[in-house]
Design an enzyme around this catalytic site. Sequence first.
Site, PDB file in Angstrom:
ATOM      1  N   HIS A 155       0.838  -1.196   0.000  1.00 28.02           N
ATOM      2  CA  HIS A 155       0.000   0.000   0.000  1.00 28.02           C
ATOM      3  C   HIS A 155       0.873   1.247   0.000  1.00 28.02           C
ATOM      4  O   HIS A 155       1.800   1.377   0.796  1.00 28.02           O
ATOM      5  CB  HIS A 155      -0.918   0.024   1.221  1.00 28.02           C
ATOM      6  CG  HIS A 155      -1.762   1.272   1.285  1.00 28.02           C
ATOM      7  ND1 HIS A 155      -2.754   1.526   0.356  1.00 28.02           N
ATOM      8  CD2 HIS A 155      -1.733   2.337   2.120  1.00 28.02           C
ATOM      9  CE1 HIS A 155      -3.316   2.703   0.642  1.00 28.02           C
ATOM     10  NE2 HIS A 155      -2.714   3.205   1.700  1.00 28.02           N
ATOM     11  N   SER A 156       0.585   2.170  -0.910  1.00 32.13           N
ATOM     12  CA  SER A 156       1.270   3.454  -1.020  1.00 32.13           C
ATOM     13  C   SER A 156       2.768   3.221  -1.220  1.00 32.13           C
ATOM     14  O   SER A 156       3.160   2.575  -2.192  1.00 32.13           O
ATOM     15  CB  SER A 156       0.964   4.315   0.213  1.00 32.13           C
ATOM     16  OG  SER A 156       1.238   5.674  -0.017  1.00 32.13           O
ATOM     17  N   MET A 157       3.643   3.692  -0.330  1.00 37.41           N
ATOM     18  CA  MET A 157       5.066   3.415  -0.493  1.00 37.41           C
ATOM     19  C   MET A 157       5.326   1.920  -0.594  1.00 37.41           C
ATOM     20  O   MET A 157       6.227   1.482  -1.319  1.00 37.41           O
ATOM     21  CB  MET A 157       5.868   4.011   0.666  1.00 37.41           C
ATOM     22  CG  MET A 157       7.376   3.800   0.547  1.00 37.41           C
ATOM     23  SD  MET A 157       8.351   4.369   1.961  1.00 37.41           S
ATOM     24  CE  MET A 157       8.061   3.010   3.112  1.00 37.41           C
ATOM     25  N   ALA A 179       3.513  -0.236  -2.091  1.00 33.16           N
ATOM     26  CA  ALA A 179       3.268  -0.654  -3.471  1.00 33.16           C
ATOM     27  C   ALA A 179       4.478  -0.356  -4.350  1.00 33.16           C
ATOM     28  O   ALA A 179       4.852  -1.151  -5.218  1.00 33.16           O
ATOM     29  CB  ALA A 179       2.025   0.039  -4.023  1.00 33.16           C
ATOM     30  N   SER A 202      -1.700  -0.991  -4.150  1.00 32.01           N
ATOM     31  CA  SER A 202      -2.779  -0.222  -3.530  1.00 32.01           C
ATOM     32  C   SER A 202      -2.302   1.195  -3.226  1.00 32.01           C
ATOM     33  O   SER A 202      -1.204   1.379  -2.691  1.00 32.01           O
ATOM     34  CB  SER A 202      -3.204  -0.922  -2.228  1.00 32.01           C
ATOM     35  OG  SER A 202      -4.048  -0.100  -1.442  1.00 32.01           O
TER      36      SER A 202
END
Length: 260
Positions: free
Chosen positions: A97-99, A101, A125
């Site tokens: 998720h975010s970083m 990802a 994500s």
Amino acid sequence: MVQENAGLGAAWFHTGRARPDAACRLYVFHHAGGSAATYARWAQMLPDDVEVAAVQLPGRQNRRATPAFTDLDDLVEAVYEALEDDLDGRRFAFFGHSMGALIAYRLTLALQKDGAPAPALLAVSGWEGGAHRPSPVPVAQLSDEEFLSRVGEFGGLPPEVTGNRELLDLVLPTLRADFTVVNGYTDDRARVDCPVVAYGGASDPLLGGGAMGAWADRADAFLGLNELPGGHFYIYEQAMAVGADLARRLRRGAAGPRRG
């Protein structure tokens, strides 16, 4: 530059519930400023045929004494070495998720470049790859107060942290390091040859509606976008929905067989 013995799997990968007979090992990567605790419930939430390994980056919780990385290439190299030591022949998959990802994506590319076994599925994500990314938080130029205000615009820290100076003093160095990692990334739009599925919050202020669909341009097998209610940190409220979708894809083999 590897800052720590990357072979210490117990430090890098937290398995909330060991499932040695599970068919697939799912490595989950946390967001900037986060930790393995982001996925504390996932081991109980996912079915017995999936073992969850939450990646714990340096600079937080049990790894607070190890400096956080500030360079993406160094970070990916370290995770790669830890992963090589941890893999046991089972199929594996990545969710970030975010970083997280970004890290999972670059790790997948590193495996691909070396001809190493590929993840059965790359699930991304809250980070669509760069094309629609807003201007990054300029870490070096901002005071602590300005930096926290920018991070707070998308819900990057819970109120119990922002309202506690002692906790902030513990969190800020690692949070700044994580944003330095993200800010230093230059997107090359490299394609991955494993299946990719994307997830996002429908009202994420960092992404326009449907922006995660841009992953179709960097995946040979794009399995689609699943948008769920919520903002950038929708995964806390929608963990069950994301986990159920991931488990369904892995169980039914929608991501294809392991390669390598």
